[in-house]
Scaffold this active site. Structure first.
Site, PDB file in Angstrom:
ATOM      1  N   ASP A  29      79.154   1.075 -47.390  1.00 30.06           N
ATOM      2  CA  ASP A  29      77.857   1.355 -46.641  1.00 30.06           C
ATOM      3  C   ASP A  29      76.981   0.186 -46.006  1.00 30.06           C
ATOM      4  OD1 ASP A  29      75.558   2.953 -45.760  1.00 30.06           O
ATOM      5  OD2 ASP A  29      74.983   3.269 -47.809  1.00 30.06           O
TER       6      ASP A  29
ATOM      7  N   ASP B  15      76.439   2.396 -38.483  1.00 34.83           N
ATOM      8  CA  ASP B  15      76.330   2.738 -39.746  1.00 34.83           C
ATOM      9  C   ASP B  15      77.708   3.322 -40.164  1.00 34.83           C
ATOM     10  OD1 ASP B  15      75.141   3.314 -42.361  1.00 34.83           O
ATOM     11  OD2 ASP B  15      74.849   5.291 -41.602  1.00 34.83           O
TER      12      ASP B  15
END
Length: 381
Positions: free
Chosen positions: A72, A253
């Site tokens: 992440d 992201d």
């Protein structure tokens, strides 16, 4: 890295991604307001591609226990205990802090420890902060997260040391001399399989076999709240002449599956493509005839234009049923971010973007690099 399906809890892919966006905004605003939120050493690690997110095997402790952690770039804490229980070892040290992070599709809370952490390939860190969950939600099938986002995202995650930052695994690899640059590069690839090892994280540099041409670097945007993450400025055009989104700020992201754009931009995209909302998947749906006429999207970043082909704009048709769709339908991977443009976070270039373009998250120089790959024009989907 491995790509993994996990559609429990939040319904559709779009709903899960939109929940994540709301949380990203909330975390950024909390940090900005100061209020708590309820190449000489370039080493690559394989990542396993499981169609919704990417996971990596991480060893913790001496002797080590292996955990499967989500990768992440939108968060920066590394933690375990969602699935496999944490096993203390001779190198485990408990700190005085509790630790907690809320994500769009879940949360964890627990205790901070430090321990030896290995990402494989000689990437070993001494004294890495590890959150050990006593409670977590939304992380079925994995053990936690390895957060490789900006370090300031860790402010407010500890208690009582609420103002303390926690160096990420990338930061510590650099400070301990394991890698020569404080950056991580990400290579994802499109897939038609539910699970396949086809991704790679390269810590400390880039892997020239994973991209083509030059890497285009741009500074982190100064527009808030995108500036709190790996944010950039970009514009998007459909075909040669239809503006979808004027130059504005958003983020790159790994933790978001889809490409999300502002609501007004999505309306323009929907009109241009003729797509209709699909209730079963939450995605936009095209007929076969509309897909045959679909044009490329052009992302202009730092004066360089990157082409997202028609094939790259659709969900892999071989995996339609895995997201609740019809095997014979065509679903688009561009969705609504949930807010109109002009809010400082008007797009997310998520995993489906990164499966077509190489990305360099350069912490030391506060910049992001984007390059084409052998899969930019692939017809995998």
């Amino acid at each position: 890295m491995a790509k993994r399906f996990n559609l429990t809890g939040s319904g559709t892919l779009l709903a899960r991604d939109q929940a994540r966006v709301k949380n990203l905004r909330a975390r950024a605003n909390a940090r900005l307001s100061g209020t708590p939120l309820s190449s000489d050493a370039v080493i690559s690690v394989p990542a396993d591609n499981q169609a919704v997110d990417y996971v990596i095997n991480v060893e913790v402790g001496t002797p080590p226990t292996t955990y499967s952690l989500l990768v992440d770039t939108g968060s920066s804490n590394t933690w375990v205990g969602a699935g496999k229980s944490f096993v203390q070892s001779s190198t485990t040290r408990q700190t005085r802090d509790a630790v907690s992070v809320t994500y769009g599709s879940g949360f964890f809370e627990g205790t901070e420890f430090t321990d030896t952490v290995s990402l494989g390939g000689g990437l070993t860190i001494n004294g890495q902060s590890i959150g050990v969950a006593t409670e977590s939600e939304g992380f079925d099938g994995v053990d936690g997260i390895v957060g490789i986002g900006p370090v300031d995202l860790t402010v407010g995650t500890l208690s009582p040391d609420t103002t303390t930052t926690i160096p990420t695994v990338t930061d510590n690899l650099f400070s301990q001399g394991v890698i020569t640059e404080d950056l991580v590069s990400v290579s994802f690839e499109p897939t038609t399989e539910a699970s396949v090892v086809n991704g790679e994280l390269t810590f400390g540099g880039t892997d020239s076999s994973k991209f083509t041409g030059a890497i285009n670097f741009v500074p982190i945007t100064t527009t808030s709240p995108a500036s709190e993450f790996f944010g950039i400025n970009q514009s998007i055009k459909y075909g040669t002449s239809t503006s979808i989104l004027s130059t504005t700020a958003g983020i790159v992201d790994t933790g978001t599956t889809l490409i999300l754009i502002a609501t007004d931009a999505l309306s323009k995209y929907q009109r241009a493509t003729g797509a209709v909302p699909d209730n079963a998947t939450g995605l936009l749906r095209l007929t076969q005839a509309q897909f045959a006429k679909l044009q490329s999207l052009f992302f202009t970043i730092g004066g360089v234009t990157f082409e997202l082909t028609p094939n790259a704009q659709i969900w892999p048709r071989a995996l339609n049923t895995a997201i609740g769709g019809n095997a014979n339908s065509v679903y688009l991977i561009v969705g609504s971010i949930g807010t109109p443009s002009g809010e400082g976070l008007d797009f997310i270039n998520g995993q489906t973007f990164l499966e077509r373009f190489y990305a360099v998250f350069d912490t030391a120089n506060s910049r992001i690099g984007i390059a084409n790959t052998p899969f930019t024009t692939a017809t995998t989907n």
